[in-house]
Write a protein that holds these residues in place. Structure first.
Motif, PDB file in Angstrom:
ATOM      1  N   MET A  27      40.728 -32.320   6.961  1.00 53.03           N
ATOM      2  CA  MET A  27      40.023 -33.177   6.056  1.00 53.03           C
ATOM      3  C   MET A  27      39.008 -34.010   6.804  1.00 53.03           C
ATOM      4  O   MET A  27      39.296 -34.549   7.856  1.00 53.03           O
ATOM      5  CB  MET A  27      40.982 -34.148   5.386  1.00 53.03           C
ATOM      6  N   ALA A  28      37.929 -34.088   6.200  1.00 53.55           N
ATOM      7  CA  ALA A  28      36.865 -34.884   6.806  1.00 53.55           C
ATOM      8  C   ALA A  28      37.075 -36.351   6.475  1.00 53.55           C
ATOM      9  O   ALA A  28      37.497 -36.698   5.382  1.00 53.55           O
ATOM     10  CB  ALA A  28      35.509 -34.417   6.293  1.00 53.55           C
ATOM     11  N   GLN A  29      36.814 -37.184   7.456  1.00 55.10           N
ATOM     12  CA  GLN A  29      36.948 -38.608   7.206  1.00 55.10           C
ATOM     13  C   GLN A  29      35.747 -39.096   6.411  1.00 55.10           C
ATOM     14  O   GLN A  29      34.618 -38.681   6.660  1.00 55.10           O
ATOM     15  CB  GLN A  29      37.029 -39.361   8.520  1.00 55.10           C
ATOM     16  N   ARG A  30      36.047 -39.987   5.451  1.00 56.34           N
ATOM     17  CA  ARG A  30      34.970 -40.541   4.636  1.00 56.34           C
ATOM     18  C   ARG A  30      34.426 -41.792   5.293  1.00 56.34           C
ATOM     19  O   ARG A  30      35.150 -42.539   5.933  1.00 56.34           O
ATOM     20  CB  ARG A  30      35.485 -40.891   3.258  1.00 56.34           C
ATOM     21  N   LYS A  31      33.174 -41.995   5.062  1.00 55.54           N
ATOM     22  CA  LYS A  31      32.521 -43.179   5.605  1.00 55.54           C
ATOM     23  C   LYS A  31      32.778 -44.365   4.687  1.00 55.54           C
ATOM     24  O   LYS A  31      32.698 -44.250   3.478  1.00 55.54           O
ATOM     25  CB  LYS A  31      31.025 -42.917   5.723  1.00 55.54           C
ATOM     26  N   ASP A  32      33.120 -45.515   5.283  1.00 50.86           N
ATOM     27  CA  ASP A  32      33.362 -46.727   4.509  1.00 50.86           C
ATOM     28  C   ASP A  32      32.027 -47.297   4.075  1.00 50.86           C
ATOM     29  O   ASP A  32      31.196 -47.676   4.896  1.00 50.86           O
ATOM     30  CB  ASP A  32      34.131 -47.740   5.358  1.00 50.86           C
ATOM     31  N   MET A  33      31.819 -47.371   2.749  1.00 54.47           N
ATOM     32  CA  MET A  33      30.534 -47.804   2.216  1.00 54.47           C
ATOM     33  C   MET A  33      30.457 -49.323   1.991  1.00 54.47           C
ATOM     34  O   MET A  33      29.430 -49.823   1.564  1.00 54.47           O
ATOM     35  CB  MET A  33      30.261 -47.095   0.879  1.00 54.47           C
ATOM     36  N   ARG A  34      31.526 -50.029   2.287  1.00 52.42           N
ATOM     37  CA  ARG A  34      31.503 -51.477   2.088  1.00 52.42           C
ATOM     38  C   ARG A  34      30.704 -52.147   3.202  1.00 52.42           C
ATOM     39  O   ARG A  34      30.785 -51.758   4.361  1.00 52.42           O
ATOM     40  CB  ARG A  34      32.921 -52.034   2.070  1.00 52.42           C
ATOM     41  N   ARG A  35      29.960 -53.205   2.784  1.00 51.43           N
ATOM     42  CA  ARG A  35      29.142 -53.908   3.765  1.00 51.43           C
ATOM     43  C   ARG A  35      29.726 -55.287   4.010  1.00 51.43           C
ATOM     44  O   ARG A  35      30.107 -55.999   3.080  1.00 51.43           O
ATOM     45  CB  ARG A  35      27.710 -54.055   3.236  1.00 51.43           C
TER      46      ARG A  35
END
Length: 116
Positions: free
Chosen positions: A1-9
């Protein structure tokens, strides 16, 4: 599984701050001093009446200038209501109910009125 990028700033995070109360918390002592006289009046219970007098005196003696400004009714009025509650509880001693009224038994010697 590919890790997802955290979109929170991090720059959009707002810390939680609890809302400020516009009104001071409810004072339970003054609530009891105002509701007990009404209960004594409705039930004509002497114990509730005298308890309301004690609560009213305590509220009256512990009243501060800040509580006078924020309260809706003065403590002397609670004391007056408490005394009225005690007065209503003792009212049948001074003004006894009329004999033969609605819902009351007739005296033993008197015959009940008969319909013609």
């Amino acid at each position: 599984m590919a890790q997802r990028k955290d979109m929170r700033r991090d720059d959009l995070i707002v810390p939680y701050s609890p809302p400020k109360n516009e009104k001071e918390d409810v004072d339970m002592q003054s609530t009891m001093a105002s509701t007990l006289p009404m209960a004594a009046i409705f039930t004509r219970n002497k114990l509730i009446g005298w308890t309301s007098v004690l609560f009213a005196i305590q509220a009256w003696l512990s009243e501060t200038p800040a509580s006078k400004a924020s309260s809706t009714t003065p403590a002397i009025m609670s004391f007056g209501m408490a005394m009225m509650g005690v007065g209503v509880a003792y009212l049948p001693l001074f003004l006894p109910p009329a004999a033969g009224g609605v819902g009351q038994a007739t005296p033993a010697g008197a015959a009940a009125p008969q319909a013609a």
